[in-house]
Motif scaffolding. Structure first.
Motif, mmCIF file in Angstrom:
data_model
loop_
_atom_site.group_PDB
_atom_site.id
_atom_site.type_symbol
_atom_site.label_atom_id
_atom_site.label_comp_id
_atom_site.label_asym_id
_atom_site.label_seq_id
_atom_site.Cartn_x
_atom_site.Cartn_y
_atom_site.Cartn_z
ATOM 1 N N GLU A 39 -37.259 -3.793 4.513
ATOM 2 C CA GLU A 39 -38.174 -4.933 4.440
ATOM 3 C C GLU A 39 -37.319 -6.190 4.310
ATOM 4 O O GLU A 39 -36.492 -6.294 3.414
ATOM 5 C CB GLU A 39 -39.067 -4.757 3.216
ATOM 6 N N THR A 40 -37.486 -7.135 5.235
ATOM 7 C CA THR A 40 -36.648 -8.334 5.256
ATOM 8 C C THR A 40 -37.503 -9.578 5.088
ATOM 9 O O THR A 40 -38.552 -9.707 5.707
ATOM 10 C CB THR A 40 -35.856 -8.414 6.576
ATOM 11 N N GLU A 41 -37.019 -10.489 4.262
ATOM 12 C CA GLU A 41 -37.697 -11.769 4.030
ATOM 13 C C GLU A 41 -36.684 -12.885 4.230
ATOM 14 O O GLU A 41 -35.595 -12.852 3.668
ATOM 15 C CB GLU A 41 -38.236 -11.812 2.603
ATOM 16 N N LEU A 42 -37.043 -13.874 5.045
ATOM 17 C CA LEU A 42 -36.197 -15.046 5.271
ATOM 18 C C LEU A 42 -36.906 -16.270 4.728
ATOM 19 O O LEU A 42 -38.108 -16.442 4.938
ATOM 20 C CB LEU A 42 -35.942 -15.247 6.770
ATOM 21 N N SER A 43 -36.166 -17.140 4.043
ATOM 22 C CA SER A 43 -36.754 -18.384 3.559
ATOM 23 C C SER A 43 -35.670 -19.447 3.501
ATOM 24 O O SER A 43 -34.476 -19.139 3.490
ATOM 25 C CB SER A 43 -37.392 -18.183 2.179
ATOM 26 N N VAL A 44 -36.109 -20.705 3.477
ATOM 27 C CA VAL A 44 -35.187 -21.836 3.377
ATOM 28 C C VAL A 44 -35.630 -22.706 2.218
ATOM 29 O O VAL A 44 -36.803 -23.058 2.103
ATOM 30 C CB VAL A 44 -35.162 -22.657 4.688
ATOM 31 N N GLN A 45 -34.675 -23.037 1.346
ATOM 32 C CA GLN A 45 -34.936 -23.961 0.247
ATOM 33 C C GLN A 45 -34.248 -25.277 0.570
ATOM 34 O O GLN A 45 -33.071 -25.288 0.953
ATOM 35 C CB GLN A 45 -34.383 -23.428 -1.074
ATOM 36 N N HIS A 46 -34.971 -26.370 0.422
ATOM 37 C CA HIS A 46 -34.387 -27.687 0.647
ATOM 38 C C HIS A 46 -33.624 -28.093 -0.606
ATOM 39 O O HIS A 46 -34.149 -28.015 -1.713
ATOM 40 C CB HIS A 46 -35.477 -28.703 0.970
ATOM 41 N N ALA A 47 -32.370 -28.518 -0.414
ATOM 42 C CA ALA A 47 -31.522 -28.901 -1.553
ATOM 43 C C ALA A 47 -30.754 -30.176 -1.212
ATOM 44 O O ALA A 47 -29.552 -30.142 -0.963
ATOM 45 C CB ALA A 47 -30.571 -27.762 -1.910
ATOM 46 N N GLY A 48 -31.464 -31.290 -1.140
ATOM 47 C CA GLY A 48 -30.817 -32.569 -0.870
ATOM 48 C C GLY A 48 -30.297 -32.659 0.557
ATOM 49 O O GLY A 48 -31.047 -32.524 1.511
ATOM 50 N N ALA A 49 -28.980 -32.868 0.698
ATOM 51 C CA ALA A 49 -28.366 -33.017 2.019
ATOM 52 C C ALA A 49 -28.140 -31.675 2.702
ATOM 53 O O ALA A 49 -27.690 -31.627 3.842
ATOM 54 C CB ALA A 49 -27.043 -33.769 1.888
ATOM 55 N N SER A 50 -28.444 -30.598 2.013
ATOM 56 C CA SER A 50 -28.251 -29.256 2.557
ATOM 57 C C SER A 50 -29.540 -28.451 2.439
ATOM 58 O O SER A 50 -30.418 -28.785 1.654
ATOM 59 C CB SER A 50 -27.146 -28.511 1.802
ATOM 60 N N ASP A 51 -29.618 -27.406 3.219
ATOM 61 C CA ASP A 51 -30.673 -26.413 3.075
ATOM 62 C C ASP A 51 -30.002 -25.089 2.757
ATOM 63 O O ASP A 51 -28.851 -24.848 3.143
ATOM 64 C CB ASP A 51 -31.495 -26.276 4.363
ATOM 65 N N ILE A 52 -30.699 -24.229 2.050
ATOM 66 C CA ILE A 52 -30.141 -22.919 1.702
ATOM 67 C C ILE A 52 -31.000 -21.847 2.347
ATOM 68 O O ILE A 52 -32.198 -21.757 2.078
ATOM 69 C CB ILE A 52 -30.079 -22.725 0.178
ATOM 70 N N LEU A 53 -30.380 -21.072 3.228
ATOM 71 C CA LEU A 53 -31.043 -19.946 3.875
ATOM 72 C C LEU A 53 -30.912 -18.740 2.959
ATOM 73 O O LEU A 53 -29.799 -18.356 2.581
ATOM 74 C CB LEU A 53 -30.399 -19.646 5.232
ATOM 75 N N ILE A 54 -32.034 -18.165 2.587
ATOM 76 C CA ILE A 54 -32.034 -16.991 1.712
ATOM 77 C C ILE A 54 -32.545 -15.802 2.522
ATOM 78 O O ILE A 54 -33.632 -15.847 3.087
ATOM 79 C CB ILE A 54 -32.912 -17.215 0.470
#
Length: 108
Positions: A39-54
């Motif tokens: 089971e795979t889950e992809l998400s992106v968190q916005h962190a200022g000048a960068s985004d974090i792909l989880i």
């Protein structure tokens, strides 16, 4: 007159059901087969000048969670876009909203 009231009630009930109906996605999975699956889950968190792909993977074997793998990668932020948004009072106004990445997934 009674027939008109019955028809009015049916139309009202149908309208209420239609308003509360949530469109079901054709490819949305409701239950994962935990006998042998990933089971795979992809998400992106916005962190200022960068985004974090989880990226999260849950490995299921014999109906038990065998392993959970979580990976985080830093990506460049895509910037902001001016969009019309609605506040908690229902008022619409222009606001800067972070742009989101689109996901395209190939499974082999």
């Amino acid at each position: 007159m009674r027939r008109i009231k019955q028809i009015s009630f049916i139309i009202l009930a149908t309208t209420l059901c239609a308003c509360s109906y949530k469109e079901e996605k054709e490819d949305e999975v409701k239950n994962v087969d935990k006998k042998a699956s990933i089971e795979t889950e992809l998400s992106v968190q916005h962190a200022g000048a960068s985004d974090i792909l989880i990226t999260r993977h849950k490995v299921w074997k014999d109906h038990k969670l065998f392993r959970e793998i979580i990976k985080r990668d830093t990506l460049p932020a895509l910037g902001d876009s001016l969009q019309m948004v609605e506040d908690e009072n229902g008022n619409e106004q222009h606001a800067l909203v972070k742009k989101d990445y689109e996901f395209y997934i190939t499974v082999q």
